[in-house]
Design an enzyme around this catalytic site. Structure first.
Site, PDB file in Angstrom:
ATOM      1  N   ARG A  21       0.829  -1.203   0.000  1.00 33.98           N
ATOM      2  CA  ARG A  21       0.000   0.000   0.000  1.00 33.98           C
ATOM      3  C   ARG A  21       0.866   1.257   0.000  1.00 33.98           C
ATOM      4  O   ARG A  21       1.789   1.385   0.792  1.00 33.98           O
ATOM      5  CB  ARG A  21      -0.934  -0.006   1.200  1.00 33.98           C
ATOM      6  CG  ARG A  21      -1.828  -1.246   1.198  1.00 33.98           C
ATOM      7  CD  ARG A  21      -2.826  -1.264   2.316  1.00 33.98           C
ATOM      8  NE  ARG A  21      -3.617  -2.497   2.280  1.00 33.98           N
ATOM      9  CZ  ARG A  21      -4.782  -2.653   2.873  1.00 33.98           C
ATOM     10  NH1 ARG A  21      -5.328  -1.664   3.531  1.00 33.98           N
ATOM     11  NH2 ARG A  21      -5.425  -3.805   2.785  1.00 33.98           N
ATOM     12  N   SER A 189     -19.289  -2.014   4.006  1.00 30.56           N
ATOM     13  CA  SER A 189     -18.648  -0.982   3.206  1.00 30.56           C
ATOM     14  C   SER A 189     -17.911  -1.481   1.981  1.00 30.56           C
ATOM     15  O   SER A 189     -17.642  -0.703   1.064  1.00 30.56           O
ATOM     16  CB  SER A 189     -17.667  -0.187   4.077  1.00 30.56           C
ATOM     17  OG  SER A 189     -16.617  -1.018   4.545  1.00 30.56           O
ATOM     18  N   HIS A 217     -21.098   3.212   8.454  1.00 28.03           N
ATOM     19  CA  HIS A 217     -21.240   3.707   7.085  1.00 28.03           C
ATOM     20  C   HIS A 217     -22.661   4.163   6.799  1.00 28.03           C
ATOM     21  O   HIS A 217     -23.024   4.369   5.631  1.00 28.03           O
ATOM     22  CB  HIS A 217     -20.811   2.631   6.089  1.00 28.03           C
ATOM     23  CG  HIS A 217     -19.344   2.371   6.109  1.00 28.03           C
ATOM     24  ND1 HIS A 217     -18.437   3.104   5.378  1.00 28.03           N
ATOM     25  CD2 HIS A 217     -18.610   1.472   6.810  1.00 28.03           C
ATOM     26  CE1 HIS A 217     -17.207   2.669   5.610  1.00 28.03           C
ATOM     27  NE2 HIS A 217     -17.287   1.672   6.469  1.00 28.03           N
ATOM     28  N   LYS A 248     -16.738   9.751   9.186  1.00 34.13           N
ATOM     29  CA  LYS A 248     -17.199   9.507   7.821  1.00 34.13           C
ATOM     30  C   LYS A 248     -18.226  10.579   7.455  1.00 34.13           C
ATOM     31  O   LYS A 248     -17.851  11.677   7.093  1.00 34.13           O
ATOM     32  CB  LYS A 248     -17.705   8.079   7.689  1.00 34.13           C
ATOM     33  CG  LYS A 248     -16.554   7.065   7.820  1.00 34.13           C
ATOM     34  CD  LYS A 248     -16.976   5.646   7.625  1.00 34.13           C
ATOM     35  CE  LYS A 248     -15.782   4.700   7.531  1.00 34.13           C
ATOM     36  NZ  LYS A 248     -14.910   4.673   8.733  1.00 34.13           N
TER      37      LYS A 248
END
Length: 409
Positions: A21, A189, A217, A248
């Site tokens: 990553r 999600s 979410h 979020k």
């Protein structure tokens, strides 16, 4: 032992699997969401459109939120000064917990430093409070929930994802006298699918179980006031513990639970993840409270957001792009199915098309289901969507990735 070699080998394995990553160095511009400036490794910069932010509604840019944070930092300073028990409870924290309790129509709420911590701490603590507890956990629950359940070191059963028949089999086979908790999410999600809240609540009542619902979410996103899928589906009163995030839809940072006051007070008194950590700064608490109040009164933002998500799905499906059929929410996952290809497409989108979407690889999703996960917001325009889909069409051919129907481009 050659410790350095061990760490090097571990990294080489991740690289070899194509799932190493790389963090994108982004400068967000207040008032210009979802536009940002990306700084490359060589120091050069490029303008990009962010397509994978969890700031779903752009509330991190809302002047109502940023001004509340500025006012709080001018009034109270930067940090909270300690744990909640030792000088770290300010009036901003108290007000925020009241807003959260009201949002979910519960007696009380409890703040944590993140959604991950709120899940891990709360679920593990339930085992301390309820001797002999059995937790029934959905197979696709978030890592934070799994970690909390494992940390409780008690009995647990995993039911197949969204399979209420399997859940009932497990509940029926369990000791009728044992305390039970069903732990599940409203919006998952990575696939974008949703749980059957009414069906789960009905099983919980039949078998004498508590319900623990992760609405991370969904809070701010669903329901007339943004209380989540439980509010939308009219089952808020039947959920015993609601868990959510401030990072979020609300655009700030932190996590929380909301429940009856005795439940909240017991978890507050026993949860190590709450007791032994510094509380969030007053400015974050003020910003989150302002965001929640704002979204309670502005359902039109949720309506616009759902329309934008539907518009992106429609464009992608028309182009033959493999939007995952599981998605019935605001999340738009596009299946790639290979870690190397997924990273390659993401890199080219960023470098050549000014589109930033992070590849989602193992262990976040199972191997072979690697994907690009798009999160359109009310600020993503038709022109942005058209540019995105055109770029994806080009790359699906260039990278020889399967389209709808399982045929390579």
């Amino acid at each position: 032992m050659d410790y350095r070699s061990a760490f090097t080998s571990a990294l080489e394995k991740v690289h070899a699997e194509g799932r190493y990553r790389v963090f994108a160095d982004l400068k967000r511009h207040r008032g210009a969401f979802p536009r940002a400036t990306w700084t490359r490794g060589d120091g050069s910069e490029a303008e990009v459109i962010v397509w994978c932010s969890n700031d779903y509604l752009g509330q991190g840019q809302n002047p109502v939120v940023t001004e509340a944070m500025k006012t709080a930092i001018d009034a109270a300073g930067a940090g909270s000064g300690g744990t909640r028990n030792i000088s770290g409870t300010t009036h901003y924290h108290v007000e925020l917990e009241r807003e959260l309790a009201d949002l979910h129509q519960k007696e009380a709420a409890l703040l944590f430093t993140s959604g991950y911590v709120s899940n891990e701490a709360s679920l593990s603590t339930l085992y301390k409070i309820l001797p002999g507890l059995i937790v029934f956990s959905d197979a696709q629950n978030h890592n934070s929930m799994i970690s909390g359940i494992r940390a409780g070191r008690g009995a647990r059963h995993v039911f197949r994802h969204n399979d209420l028949a399997h859940l009932e089999e497990l509940l029926a086979a369990a000791d009728p006298a044992a305390p039970k908790v069903i732990a599940f999410e409203s919006v998952y999600s990575m696939d974008g699918d949703m749980a059957d809240l009414r069906g789960t609540v009905a099983l919980a009542k039949t078998y004498g179980a508590m319900t623990y619902l992760d609405e991370v979410h969904a809070v701010g996103m669903y329901g007339e006031r943004g209380g989540g899928v439980a509010e939308r589906d009219g089952v808020m009163a039947d959920i015993d513990i609601v868990e959510g995030t401030l990072g979020k839809a609300f655009g700030v940072m932190g996590g929380y639970i909301a429940a009856d006051s005795v439940i909240v007070d017991a978890i507050r008194s026993y949860a190590d993840g709450f007791i032994f950590t510094t509380s969030i700064p007053p400015a974050l608490a003020a910003g989150a409270a302002a965001s929640i109040r704002y979204l309670k009164e502005h359902n039109e933002i949720r309506v616009a957001h759902q329309a934008r998500a539907a518009a992106l799905k429609e464009r992608m499906l028309k182009a033959g792009l493999p939007v995952m059929a599981t998605s019935v929410s605001h999340i738009v996952p596009v299946l790639v199915g290979d870690a190397v290809h997924c990273k390659l497409i993401s890199d080219i989108l960023l470098e050549d098309h000014g589109v930033y979407v992070q590849p989602i690889n193992y262990p976040t999703v199972p191997r072979g289901t690697e994907r690009l996960r798009f999160t359109p917001s009310p600020a993503h325009t038709d022109a942005m969507m058209d540019d995105l889909v055109a770029a994806l069409e080009t790359l699906w051919i260039r990278c020889n990735v399967q389209r709808v129907g399982g045929v390579a481009a």
